[in-house]
Design a protein around this motif. Structure first.
Motif, PDB file in Angstrom:
ATOM      1  N   VAL A 166      -0.651   5.031   4.983  1.00  0.00           N
ATOM      2  CA  VAL A 166      -0.651   6.493   4.902  1.00  0.00           C
ATOM      3  C   VAL A 166      -2.076   7.019   4.708  1.00  0.00           C
ATOM      4  CG1 VAL A 166       0.191   8.492   3.611  1.00  0.00           C
ATOM      5  CG2 VAL A 166       1.731   6.583   4.100  1.00  0.00           C
ATOM      6  N   GLN A 167      -2.851   6.369   3.867  1.00  0.00           N
ATOM      7  CA  GLN A 167      -4.232   6.804   3.665  1.00  0.00           C
ATOM      8  C   GLN A 167      -5.050   6.661   4.953  1.00  0.00           C
ATOM      9  OE1 GLN A 167      -5.514   4.558   0.258  1.00  0.00           O
ATOM     10  NE2 GLN A 167      -4.267   5.775  -1.154  1.00  0.00           N
ATOM     11  N   ASP A 168      -4.830   5.565   5.685  1.00  0.00           N
ATOM     12  CA  ASP A 168      -5.520   5.392   6.966  1.00  0.00           C
ATOM     13  C   ASP A 168      -5.145   6.502   7.943  1.00  0.00           C
ATOM     14  OD1 ASP A 168      -6.792   3.133   6.056  1.00  0.00           O
ATOM     15  OD2 ASP A 168      -5.443   1.725   7.079  1.00  0.00           O
ATOM     16  N   PHE A 169      -3.859   6.895   7.927  1.00  0.00           N
ATOM     17  CA  PHE A 169      -3.416   7.984   8.794  1.00  0.00           C
ATOM     18  C   PHE A 169      -4.156   9.281   8.453  1.00  0.00           C
ATOM     19  CE2 PHE A 169      -0.701  11.771   8.926  1.00  0.00           C
ATOM     20  CZ  PHE A 169      -0.653  11.955  10.295  1.00  0.00           C
ATOM     21  N   PHE A 170      -4.246   9.595   7.170  1.00  0.00           N
ATOM     22  CA  PHE A 170      -4.933  10.823   6.776  1.00  0.00           C
ATOM     23  C   PHE A 170      -6.429  10.752   7.075  1.00  0.00           C
ATOM     24  CE2 PHE A 170      -1.087  11.920   4.364  1.00  0.00           C
ATOM     25  CZ  PHE A 170      -0.977  13.254   4.727  1.00  0.00           C
ATOM     26  N   LEU A 171      -7.038   9.585   6.940  1.00  0.00           N
ATOM     27  CA  LEU A 171      -8.443   9.433   7.311  1.00  0.00           C
ATOM     28  C   LEU A 171      -8.634   9.660   8.806  1.00  0.00           C
ATOM     29  CD1 LEU A 171      -9.613   6.402   5.146  1.00  0.00           C
ATOM     30  CD2 LEU A 171     -10.341   8.787   4.962  1.00  0.00           C
ATOM     31  N   ALA A 187       5.184  11.759  10.252  1.00  0.00           N
ATOM     32  CA  ALA A 187       6.226  10.755  10.022  1.00  0.00           C
ATOM     33  C   ALA A 187       6.278   9.751  11.172  1.00  0.00           C
ATOM     34  CB  ALA A 187       7.585  11.428   9.838  1.00  0.00           C
ATOM     35  N   ARG A 188       6.202  10.250  12.387  1.00  0.00           N
ATOM     36  CA  ARG A 188       6.248   9.348  13.541  1.00  0.00           C
ATOM     37  C   ARG A 188       5.001   8.472  13.590  1.00  0.00           C
ATOM     38  NH1 ARG A 188       8.547  10.132  19.405  1.00  0.00           N
ATOM     39  NH2 ARG A 188      10.247  10.704  18.067  1.00  0.00           N
ATOM     40  N   ALA A 189       3.846   9.068  13.343  1.00  0.00           N
ATOM     41  CA  ALA A 189       2.589   8.316  13.392  1.00  0.00           C
ATOM     42  C   ALA A 189       2.553   7.227  12.320  1.00  0.00           C
ATOM     43  CB  ALA A 189       1.399   9.260  13.231  1.00  0.00           C
ATOM     44  N   VAL A 190       3.004   7.552  11.116  1.00  0.00           N
ATOM     45  CA  VAL A 190       3.011   6.572  10.029  1.00  0.00           C
ATOM     46  C   VAL A 190       4.022   5.465  10.316  1.00  0.00           C
ATOM     47  CG1 VAL A 190       3.635   6.259   7.596  1.00  0.00           C
ATOM     48  CG2 VAL A 190       2.090   8.103   8.257  1.00  0.00           C
ATOM     49  N   LYS A 191       5.180   5.829  10.826  1.00  0.00           N
ATOM     50  CA  LYS A 191       6.174   4.808  11.168  1.00  0.00           C
ATOM     51  C   LYS A 191       5.615   3.860  12.235  1.00  0.00           C
ATOM     52  CE  LYS A 191      10.741   4.167  13.146  1.00  0.00           C
ATOM     53  NZ  LYS A 191      11.843   4.809  13.850  1.00  0.00           N
ATOM     54  N   ASN A 192       4.980   4.423  13.262  1.00  0.00           N
ATOM     55  CA  ASN A 192       4.391   3.585  14.315  1.00  0.00           C
ATOM     56  C   ASN A 192       3.269   2.711  13.765  1.00  0.00           C
ATOM     57  OD1 ASN A 192       6.139   4.551  16.250  1.00  0.00           O
ATOM     58  ND2 ASN A 192       4.726   6.111  16.987  1.00  0.00           N
ATOM     59  N   ALA A 193       2.456   3.265  12.874  1.00  0.00           N
ATOM     60  CA  ALA A 193       1.378   2.475  12.270  1.00  0.00           C
ATOM     61  C   ALA A 193       1.959   1.326  11.444  1.00  0.00           C
ATOM     62  CB  ALA A 193       0.497   3.367  11.404  1.00  0.00           C
ATOM     63  N   ALA A 194       3.034   1.590  10.727  1.00  0.00           N
ATOM     64  CA  ALA A 194       3.679   0.537   9.930  1.00  0.00           C
ATOM     65  C   ALA A 194       4.270  -0.538  10.833  1.00  0.00           C
ATOM     66  CB  ALA A 194       4.749   1.142   9.027  1.00  0.00           C
ATOM     67  N   LEU A 195       4.894  -0.135  11.918  1.00  0.00           N
ATOM     68  CA  LEU A 195       5.442  -1.111  12.865  1.00  0.00           C
ATOM     69  C   LEU A 195       4.327  -1.933  13.501  1.00  0.00           C
ATOM     70  CD1 LEU A 195       8.206   1.063  14.550  1.00  0.00           C
ATOM     71  CD2 LEU A 195       8.562  -0.913  13.050  1.00  0.00           C
ATOM     72  N   ASN A 196       3.220  -1.291  13.827  1.00  0.00           N
ATOM     73  CA  ASN A 196       2.068  -2.023  14.374  1.00  0.00           C
ATOM     74  C   ASN A 196       1.510  -3.001  13.353  1.00  0.00           C
ATOM     75  OD1 ASN A 196       2.191  -0.798  16.868  1.00  0.00           O
ATOM     76  ND2 ASN A 196       0.736   0.811  16.330  1.00  0.00           N
ATOM     77  N   TYR A 197       1.489  -2.606  12.095  1.00  0.00           N
ATOM     78  CA  TYR A 197       1.026  -3.507  11.036  1.00  0.00           C
ATOM     79  C   TYR A 197       1.908  -4.758  10.989  1.00  0.00           C
ATOM     80  CZ  TYR A 197       0.307  -5.541   6.466  1.00  0.00           C
ATOM     81  OH  TYR A 197       0.071  -6.437   5.452  1.00  0.00           O
ATOM     82  N   ILE A 198       3.209  -4.558  11.024  1.00  0.00           N
ATOM     83  CA  ILE A 198       4.133  -5.698  10.986  1.00  0.00           C
ATOM     84  C   ILE A 198       3.945  -6.575  12.222  1.00  0.00           C
ATOM     85  CG2 ILE A 198       6.570  -6.347  11.175  1.00  0.00           C
ATOM     86  CD1 ILE A 198       7.217  -4.076   9.314  1.00  0.00           C
ATOM     87  N   LYS A 199       3.783  -5.940  13.351  1.00  0.00           N
ATOM     88  CA  LYS A 199       3.597  -6.697  14.596  1.00  0.00           C
ATOM     89  C   LYS A 199       2.322  -7.538  14.536  1.00  0.00           C
ATOM     90  CE  LYS A 199       3.848  -5.914  19.561  1.00  0.00           C
ATOM     91  NZ  LYS A 199       3.934  -4.882  20.587  1.00  0.00           N
TER      92      LYS A 199
END
Length: 182
Positions: free
Chosen positions: A41-46, A66-78
């Motif tokens: 979330v902090q990376d998203f806000f940065l 919400a969509r951007a953070v969800k996608n970032a989290a999914l990318n992190y897991i991937k």
């Protein structure tokens, strides 16, 4: 409700304070780690702060975030290689306000999902399962099935479109359950 103007520093701080807790819950539901969720979330806000002059939202900020953070989290897991099997999706943590599904509804949902997958054309189903269940890369799937990488990408895209259409009732049911539980 009007969204604060993200180009102004004090308004950006307002956006951060207003949306940070909810976005952390979104990220946590995916990554299942509080510190990682906060980092995402902090990376998203940065990212937003660095590109505040370039960003325009076709939807409200909260929907975009919400969509951007969800996608970032999914990318992190991937990237972390934690998606291992399509058969056993990770359990979402207990988040306040989240409705706990019964075993029966989860079995029904999984059965409907597998029925939708089974109703795909054979080649599309094979490509989709090799990618999602077996975790193979597009190039490896292309080589194994003797097709181009672009054909693999097309099959994956069409499979997701098909599943969204076939499983739309599940999404509607989850939304109704979410609003009823509030």
């Amino acid at each position: 409700m009007n969204q604060p103007d993200a180009s102004l520093p004090e308004s950006f701080e307002t956006l951060f304070r207003l949306h940070y807790p909810a976005l952390c819950r979104v990220a946590f539901a995916v990554v299942e780690d509080e510190d990682t969720a906060k980092d995402i979330v902090q990376d998203f806000f940065l990212y937003c702060l660095k590109r505040k002059d370039e960003l325009t939202f076709n939807v409200g900020f909260s929907q975009y975030a919400a969509r951007a953070v969800k996608n970032a989290a999914l990318n992190y897991i991937k990237r972390a290689g934690r998606i291992t099997s399509f058969d056993t999706p990770p359990e979402l943590p207990d988040i306040p306000g989240r409705h706990q599904e019964t075993d029966e509804s989860e079995i029904t949902r999984n059965a409907a999902l597998w029925a939708a997958i089974a109703s795909m054309p054979q080649q599309r189903q094979k490509v989709f399962l090799l990618s999602n269940r077996d975790g193979m890369k597009y190039a490896d799937i292309a080589k194994q099935l003797d097709i181009s990488v672009n054909t693999v990408k097309t099959h994956i895209k069409l499979a997701y479109q098909f599943l969204r259409k076939e499983c739309e009732w599940m999404i509607r049911t989850l939304v109704v359950i979410f609003f009823i539980s509030k």
